[in-house]
Design a protein around this motif. Structure first.
Motif, short mmCIF file in Angstrom:
data_model
loop_
_atom_site.label_atom_id
_atom_site.label_comp_id
_atom_site.label_asym_id
_atom_site.label_seq_id
_atom_site.Cartn_x
_atom_site.Cartn_y
_atom_site.Cartn_z
N GLY A 31 39.43 33.43 31.92
CA GLY A 31 39.49 34.31 30.76
C GLY A 31 38.68 35.58 30.90
O GLY A 31 38.59 36.36 29.94
N ALA A 32 38.12 35.82 32.08
CA ALA A 32 37.29 37.02 32.27
C ALA A 32 38.11 38.30 32.36
O ALA A 32 37.58 39.39 32.16
N GLY A 33 39.41 38.16 32.69
CA GLY A 33 40.27 39.34 32.79
C GLY A 33 40.75 39.64 34.19
O GLY A 33 41.37 40.68 34.43
N LYS A 34 40.51 38.73 35.13
CA LYS A 34 40.85 39.00 36.53
C LYS A 34 42.37 39.15 36.73
O LYS A 34 42.84 40.11 37.33
N SER A 35 43.12 38.16 36.27
CA SER A 35 44.58 38.23 36.42
C SER A 35 45.16 39.36 35.59
O SER A 35 46.13 40.02 36.00
N THR A 36 44.57 39.61 34.43
CA THR A 36 45.02 40.73 33.61
C THR A 36 44.85 42.04 34.35
O THR A 36 45.71 42.93 34.29
N PHE A 37 43.75 42.17 35.08
CA PHE A 37 43.52 43.38 35.87
C PHE A 37 44.66 43.58 36.88
O PHE A 37 45.21 44.68 37.01
N LEU A 38 45.01 42.52 37.60
CA LEU A 38 46.10 42.64 38.57
C LEU A 38 47.41 43.00 37.90
O LEU A 38 48.18 43.83 38.40
#
Length: 243
Positions: free
Chosen positions: A41-48
């Protein structure tokens, strides 16, 4: 960093009314491996997804070779030289290994992408893909499926390869085999962004790392210089630290 191949500038991303990323500044150089770490939920996949054009972002928030490309559709991102190994692999079930890979070859040809990756070179990197060429992908092990997913992305001839949790759910032996392929992938100048839950693996496989917490960067630095205490603090709270 001067001459960044890919960079983001104040990158903001949302899912509807929910804001998932808050002003992410990121850059990667040619042939560099950069890891993104952080809790679920930190945003890693969202960043990609935001970089890949799968989420709407302003054009100047993502740049390639200094040119604004934010919000470019994913197929055109492939044409520009960015390919993704998605979480969950997302292979074409009901099709063989060979047919899954041929889709990428045909896409690269259609988009005019030229590069050093061919089926024969891919088979040398992951020999099992040649042995299982006619096998339906749903019959493969998880590790073999991940190799197909990586191979499919490489056959798009990327300048930048985005890897989303490529070790997730795999046996340690398979993880070592997959990560052992990274030096050859980088050898011709391909830059690799690694989203990885395993902090030790992320550090050992990358030149630099970024830690995300609740959509914000909390730590950046050379992978070999960042301490476990610094990472622990960045994972669970604390101000943005640059090492």
């Amino acid at each position: 960093m001067t001459g960044a191949v890919l960079s983001t500038h104040g990158l903001v991303a949302r899912y509807g009314d929910f804001q998932a990323l808050y002003g992410i500044d990121f850059q990667i150089g040619q042939g560099e491996a950069v890891a993104l770490i952080g809790a679920n939920g930190a945003g890693k996949s969202t960043f990609l997804r935001a970089v890949m054009g799968l989420l709407p972002v302003a054009s100047d928030m993502v740049r390639m070779g200094g040119q604004p490309i934010g919000g470019t559709p994913a197929d055109r991102m492939v044409q520009r030289g960015v390919a993704i190994v998605p979480e969950g692999r997302r292979l074409f079930t009901g099709m063989s290994v060979q047919d899954n890979l041929r889709v990428a070859v045909d896409q690269a040809d259609r988009l005019g992408r030229r590069g050093g990756w061919s089926l024969s070179r891919l088979h040398r990197l992951f020999p099992i893909l040649n042995e299982k060429a006619r096998t339906p992908v749903q019959s493969l092990s998880g590790g073999q499926q991940q190799m197909v997913s990586i191979g499919r992305a490489l056959l798009c001839q990327p300048t930048v390869l985005l890897c989303d949790e490529i070790s997730l759910g795999l046996a340690p032996k398979v993880i070592r085999e997959i990560y052992a392929a990274l030096p050859e992938i980088r050898a011709q100048g391909t830059s690799v962004v690694l989203v990885e839950q395993d902090v030790g693996l992320a550090q050992s496989a990358s030149d630099r790392l970024y830690c995300l917490l609740e959509g914000r960067v909390t730590l950046t630095g050379p992978s070999g210089s960042v301490t476990r205490d610094q990472i622990s603090q960045a994972y669970f709270g604390g101000s943005h630290a640059v090492v």
